[in-house]
Design a protein around this motif. Structure first.
Motif, PDB file in Angstrom:
ATOM      1  N   ALA A 196      26.978  87.064 101.212  1.00 43.02           N
ATOM      2  CA  ALA A 196      27.864  87.691 102.198  1.00 43.02           C
ATOM      3  C   ALA A 196      29.189  86.931 102.301  1.00 43.02           C
ATOM      4  N   ILE A 197      29.123  85.608 102.260  1.00 43.98           N
ATOM      5  CA  ILE A 197      30.352  84.799 102.285  1.00 43.98           C
ATOM      6  C   ILE A 197      31.224  85.143 101.072  1.00 43.98           C
ATOM      7  N   GLU A 198      30.590  85.225  99.914  1.00 43.03           N
ATOM      8  CA  GLU A 198      31.333  85.550  98.687  1.00 43.03           C
ATOM      9  C   GLU A 198      31.987  86.923  98.765  1.00 43.03           C
ATOM     10  N   ILE A 199      31.215  87.913  99.220  1.00 40.19           N
ATOM     11  CA  ILE A 199      31.748  89.269  99.315  1.00 40.19           C
ATOM     12  C   ILE A 199      32.855  89.324 100.367  1.00 40.19           C
ATOM     13  N   CYS A 200      32.719  88.555 101.411  1.00 37.37           N
ATOM     14  CA  CYS A 200      33.760  88.493 102.444  1.00 37.37           C
ATOM     15  C   CYS A 200      35.087  88.056 101.815  1.00 37.37           C
ATOM     16  N   LEU A 201      35.039  87.022 101.028  1.00 35.72           N
ATOM     17  CA  LEU A 201      36.249  86.554 100.338  1.00 35.72           C
ATOM     18  C   LEU A 201      36.772  87.604  99.371  1.00 35.72           C
ATOM     19  N   ASP A 202      35.853  88.277  98.673  1.00 38.50           N
ATOM     20  CA  ASP A 202      36.262  89.326  97.733  1.00 38.50           C
ATOM     21  C   ASP A 202      36.973  90.469  98.455  1.00 38.50           C
ATOM     22  N   VAL A 203      36.481  90.848  99.626  1.00 37.71           N
ATOM     23  CA  VAL A 203      37.124  91.926 100.389  1.00 37.71           C
ATOM     24  C   VAL A 203      38.516  91.486 100.841  1.00 37.71           C
ATOM     25  N   VAL A 204      38.622  90.287 101.346  1.00 43.61           N
ATOM     26  CA  VAL A 204      39.918  89.776 101.796  1.00 43.61           C
ATOM     27  C   VAL A 204      40.924  89.742 100.641  1.00 43.61           C
ATOM     28  N   ASN A 205      40.436  89.422  99.449  1.00 42.85           N
ATOM     29  CA  ASN A 205      41.306  89.361  98.275  1.00 42.85           C
ATOM     30  C   ASN A 205      41.494  90.715  97.599  1.00 42.85           C
ATOM     31  N   GLY A 206      40.846  91.764  98.130  1.00 40.92           N
ATOM     32  CA  GLY A 206      40.991  93.097  97.553  1.00 40.92           C
ATOM     33  C   GLY A 206      40.120  93.349  96.342  1.00 40.92           C
ATOM     34  N   ASN A 207      39.089  92.516  96.127  1.00 43.49           N
ATOM     35  CA  ASN A 207      38.240  92.645  94.946  1.00 43.49           C
ATOM     36  C   ASN A 207      36.882  93.278  95.235  1.00 43.49           C
ATOM     37  N   ALA A 208      36.648  93.701  96.465  1.00 44.77           N
ATOM     38  CA  ALA A 208      35.401  94.374  96.825  1.00 44.77           C
ATOM     39  C   ALA A 208      35.702  95.341  97.958  1.00 44.77           C
ATOM     40  N   LYS A 209      34.827  96.309  98.123  1.00 42.08           N
ATOM     41  CA  LYS A 209      35.006  97.323  99.164  1.00 42.08           C
ATOM     42  C   LYS A 209      34.389  96.864 100.480  1.00 42.08           C
ATOM     43  N   PRO A 210      34.984  97.263 101.589  1.00 42.02           N
ATOM     44  CA  PRO A 210      34.455  96.881 102.897  1.00 42.02           C
ATOM     45  C   PRO A 210      32.989  97.290 103.095  1.00 42.02           C
ATOM     46  N   GLU A 211      32.594  98.415 102.514  1.00 46.41           N
ATOM     47  CA  GLU A 211      31.212  98.875 102.650  1.00 46.41           C
ATOM     48  C   GLU A 211      30.239  97.892 102.005  1.00 46.41           C
ATOM     49  N   GLN A 212      30.677  97.216 100.945  1.00 51.42           N
ATOM     50  CA  GLN A 212      29.836  96.205 100.303  1.00 51.42           C
ATOM     51  C   GLN A 212      29.618  95.025 101.250  1.00 51.42           C
ATOM     52  N   LEU A 213      30.653  94.658 101.971  1.00 48.19           N
ATOM     53  CA  LEU A 213      30.540  93.562 102.935  1.00 48.19           C
ATOM     54  C   LEU A 213      29.630  93.954 104.085  1.00 48.19           C
ATOM     55  N   ARG A 214      29.768  95.172 104.557  1.00 52.08           N
ATOM     56  CA  ARG A 214      28.913  95.653 105.647  1.00 52.08           C
ATOM     57  C   ARG A 214      27.444  95.547 105.250  1.00 52.08           C
ATOM     58  N   ALA A 215      27.124  96.009 104.053  1.00 47.71           N
ATOM     59  CA  ALA A 215      25.740  95.943 103.567  1.00 47.71           C
ATOM     60  C   ALA A 215      25.290  94.489 103.420  1.00 47.71           C
ATOM     61  N   ALA A 216      26.182  93.622 102.966  1.00 48.94           N
ATOM     62  CA  ALA A 216      25.844  92.202 102.787  1.00 48.94           C
ATOM     63  C   ALA A 216      25.571  91.525 104.123  1.00 48.94           C
ATOM     64  N   ILE A 217      26.339  91.887 105.154  1.00 45.22           N
ATOM     65  CA  ILE A 217      26.122  91.331 106.497  1.00 45.22           C
ATOM     66  C   ILE A 217      24.732  91.732 106.999  1.00 45.22           C
ATOM     67  N   ILE A 218      24.364  92.982 106.788  1.00 50.45           N
ATOM     68  CA  ILE A 218      23.048  93.464 107.229  1.00 50.45           C
ATOM     69  C   ILE A 218      21.936  92.719 106.496  1.00 50.45           C
ATOM     70  N   ARG A 219      22.093  92.513 105.191  1.00 48.70           N
ATOM     71  CA  ARG A 219      21.076  91.767 104.416  1.00 48.70           C
ATOM     72  C   ARG A 219      20.994  90.310 104.881  1.00 48.70           C
ATOM     73  N   ALA A 220      22.138  89.686 105.119  1.00 46.62           N
ATOM     74  CA  ALA A 220      22.151  88.292 105.572  1.00 46.62           C
ATOM     75  C   ALA A 220      21.501  88.164 106.947  1.00 46.62           C
ATOM     76  N   ALA A 221      21.774  89.114 107.820  1.00 51.82           N
ATOM     77  CA  ALA A 221      21.159  89.091 109.147  1.00 51.82           C
ATOM     78  C   ALA A 221      19.650  89.240 109.042  1.00 51.82           C
ATOM     79  N   ASP A 222      19.194  90.139 108.200  1.00 52.00           N
ATOM     80  CA  ASP A 222      17.760  90.328 107.999  1.00 52.00           C
ATOM     81  C   ASP A 222      17.122  89.034 107.499  1.00 52.00           C
TER      82      ASP A 222
END
Length: 87
Positions: free
Chosen positions: A50-76
């Motif tokens: 999730a941390i990695e995808i967060c950085l990717d979204v901020v840098n424009g290299n991943a979609k926000p929906e990917q981060l949302r899903a990663a946050i849910i997985r990390a929380a689980d």
């Protein structure tokens, strides 16, 4: 490098051990804040992803929906209850 920190996604509400303590996440900056300051553990596989995808979204290299899903997985993984809100 110009970061796109305003990108929003459908909110994820994180409910921690104390039901009166919750955190709503809807941006990459909010996700980074929740991960770094609110999560009970910081060494799980999904947490690190999730941390990695967060950085990717901020840098424009991943979609926000990917981060949302990663946050849910990390929380689980961390045993944090999530309420996934869809618009």
């Amino acid at each position: 490098m110009e970061w796109d920190i305003s990108v929003e996604f459908d909110p994820v509400i994180l409910v921690f051990d104390n039901p009166e303590r919750f955190f709503s996440v809807r941006t990459a900056v909010g996700a980074a804040n929740a991960l770094m300051n609110e999560f009970p553990c910081d060494d799980g596989k999904e947490f690190l992803a999730a941390i990695e995808i967060c950085l990717d979204v901020v840098n424009g290299n991943a979609k926000p929906e990917q981060l949302r899903a990663a946050i849910i997985r990390a929380a689980d993984e961390a045993g944090v209850t999530t309420v996934a809100v869809l618009h």
